[in-house]
Scaffold this motif. Structure first.
Motif, PDB file in Angstrom:
ATOM      1  N   PRO A 179       0.835  -1.211   0.000  1.00  0.00           N
ATOM      2  CA  PRO A 179       0.000   0.000   0.000  1.00  0.00           C
ATOM      3  C   PRO A 179       0.863   1.252   0.000  1.00  0.00           C
ATOM      4  O   PRO A 179       2.019   1.244   0.432  1.00  0.00           O
ATOM      5  CB  PRO A 179      -0.801  -0.132   1.295  1.00  0.00           C
ATOM      6  CG  PRO A 179       0.009  -1.042   2.167  1.00  0.00           C
ATOM      7  CD  PRO A 179       0.710  -1.982   1.248  1.00  0.00           C
ATOM      8  N   GLU A 180       0.294   2.332  -0.490  1.00  0.00           N
ATOM      9  CA  GLU A 180       1.050   3.577  -0.544  1.00  0.00           C
ATOM     10  C   GLU A 180       1.198   4.217   0.823  1.00  0.00           C
ATOM     11  O   GLU A 180       2.264   4.735   1.164  1.00  0.00           O
ATOM     12  CB  GLU A 180       0.370   4.552  -1.509  1.00  0.00           C
ATOM     13  CG  GLU A 180       0.374   4.088  -2.966  1.00  0.00           C
ATOM     14  CD  GLU A 180      -0.226   5.116  -3.891  1.00  0.00           C
ATOM     15  OE1 GLU A 180      -0.610   6.209  -3.401  1.00  0.00           O
ATOM     16  OE2 GLU A 180      -0.323   4.850  -5.101  1.00  0.00           O
ATOM     17  N   SER A 204      -3.453   3.870   7.126  1.00  0.00           N
ATOM     18  CA  SER A 204      -4.734   4.564   7.272  1.00  0.00           C
ATOM     19  C   SER A 204      -4.639   5.805   8.152  1.00  0.00           C
ATOM     20  O   SER A 204      -5.409   6.742   7.979  1.00  0.00           O
ATOM     21  CB  SER A 204      -5.783   3.595   7.849  1.00  0.00           C
ATOM     22  OG  SER A 204      -5.363   3.103   9.116  1.00  0.00           O
TER      23      SER A 204
END
Length: 463
Positions: free
Chosen positions: A40-41, A44
């Protein structure tokens, strides 16, 4: 040279070259440094505070700092991990020795009896041997052990990180139990006071005997709660002592501490940085690299080996002439495996499968690392909301208890309503204390999920 001889030599060289190229192709491509999973970049959530490498100092608890430092220097499991690292270093040194020539000195003396006379025979010599690493087999074996040393170093760092987290959680749990003990003692006193009030009202006929019995039961329940908390406190002290490398009851812990406030949320950074930073992920990566080097070595086992040997020797009946007239030899030994029943091919397949296994383990460890960060972020945020709800519930419970007690004294409500409100109020207080400790545990989990490794101790020189 006869043309047929030249043609045969060239044909043989061509066949050998084709064979070597085919074998080299069996090694496959080297593994990628990136795990075989989607990265993931961003996470959260992220804060702005930079998490220090020694993340426990963020709690601003001097006692915790001392306990962690002491555990890192004395914990027996961590010492065992360090010895595993030293073992890997020794294996690496042993394997790297194959990259250099070996030299041995020999000397001997014997007496021969041929029946008529006795003869003294003296001998001395030097022998050297060196394998030319034509196909990188010896170098690949050395590389594999070097990667295993790196993996063992990362394993030591992961063990130190886990130990620090365990010490922090155990210390916070000890502080929680001490707070619970103080609360249980205060609740026992409160319930005794209420019992005295009910007995007084029973004496003038304003309360029933059942009310006295119910309150007496609550007093006994409060006493049982206090005993349970006291026992739990002793058990946690024993656990913490063992983490410090000491026997139970061998450590006196400070008794004036309280649960610290939650530090600001640390910057979670980029997930790709986490892969390079976390010691357990670096351990999985180095194990993958070691498996790839093992595969290269297994493939090279099917290639010819060329070993050079040289020796100097002398044997004489005169010890004074032992170092005269040395006999020198120089030899080369070429070994080409021809038929082994498929043993080397099967070994290469095994190491190829092991490399694929390590690749998938690396990917799984990366996914779990991402999950641990996200889990800690979600759990901390939800725990903060839960604590807000618990505080609101406790404020309402306090108000309800005060009003019901006044109404009970005035005879407007029965004792059961007061008893229910009192029990709810006391249970909420105990739950709120535990919730604070759980919130800190979620933060420890986040620090642990984000943290890098600690410095690895240098290898000790042993005689």
């Amino acid at each position: 040279m006869h043309p047929l001889v030249v043609s045969w030599s060239r044909a043989r060289a061509a066949v050998l070259s084709a064979l070597l190229l085919a074998l080299a192709a069996c090694a496959g491509q080297p593994p990628s440094s990136s795990p075989p999973v989607a990265t993931p970049e961003l996470f959260s959530r992220s804060g702005e505070a930079a998490a220090p490498q020694q993340w426990w100092v963020a709690f601003d608890d001097a006692a915790l700092n001392r306990l962690v430092d002491r555990a890192l220097g004395a914990n027996l499991d961590l010492q065992a991990a360090y010895q595993r690292l030293n073992q890997a270093r020794a294996v690496r040194a042993r394997q790297e020795a194959g990259l250099f020539p070996s030299l041995e000195a020999r000397a001997g003396a014997e007496r021969r009896d041929d029946g008529d006379s006795e003869t003294d025979l003296f001998s001395a010599g030097l022998a050297a041997e060196y394998e030319l690493d034509l196909w990188g087999r010896v170098g690949a074996q050395a590389d594999a052990e070097a990667f295993r040393v790196a993996a063992s170093g990362a394993d030591y760092q992961a063990a130190a990180l886990s130990l620090a987290a365990e010490v922090a959680n155990t210390w916070f749990e000890l502080l929680t139990q001490r707070t619970q003990q103080e609360l249980a003692s205060a609740q026992l006193d409160t319930n005794r006071d209420v019992l005295s009030l009910i007995r007084a009202r029973f004496g003038i006929g304003e309360s029933a005997s059942a009310d006295v019995l119910r309150q007496r039961q609550l007093v006994e329940a409060s006493r049982e709660q206090l005993l349970t908390v006291q026992a739990r406190t002793r058990v946690i002290e024993h656990q913490l002592a063992v983490l410090l490398g000491e026997p139970p009851k061998g450590v006196v812990f400070p008794d004036d501490g309280t649960l610290p406030a939650l530090p600001p949320l640390p910057a979670t950074g980029v997930p790709a940085e986490l892969v390079r930073r976390r010691p357990d992920l670096r351990q999985a990566y180095f194990q993958l690299q070691a498996a790839d080097a093992d595969l290269a070595s297994a493939v090279a086992e099917r290639f010819p080996r060329l070993t050079l040997s040289a020796s100097l020797s002398n044997e004489t009946t005169d010890s004074e002439a032992l170092f005269d007239d040395w006999l020198a030899t120089l030899a080369g030994n070429l070994v080409l495996p021809l038929i082994d029943g498929g043993q080397r091919r099967a070994e290469a397949r095994r190491f190829r499968s092991l490399r694929e296994q390590r690749l998938y383990e690396y990917g799984q460890a990366t996914l779990v690392a991402f999950q641990e960060v996200e889990d800690a972020l979600v759990q901390e945020r939800q725990q903060q909301r839960r604590m807000e709800s618990l505080r609101e519930q406790l404020a309402l419970a306090d108000s309800a208890y005060r009003q019901l007690r006044i109404q009970y004294v005035n005879g407007a409500v029965g004792y059961l309503e007061v008893l229910s409100a009192l029990q709810e109020r006391q249970e909420l207080r105990r739950t709120l204390i535990t919730a604070r400790q759980e919130l800190l545990a979620f933060r420890v989990a986040l620090y642990r999920a984000l943290a890098g490794g600690f410095p690895v101790p240098e290898e000790e020189e042993n005689a």
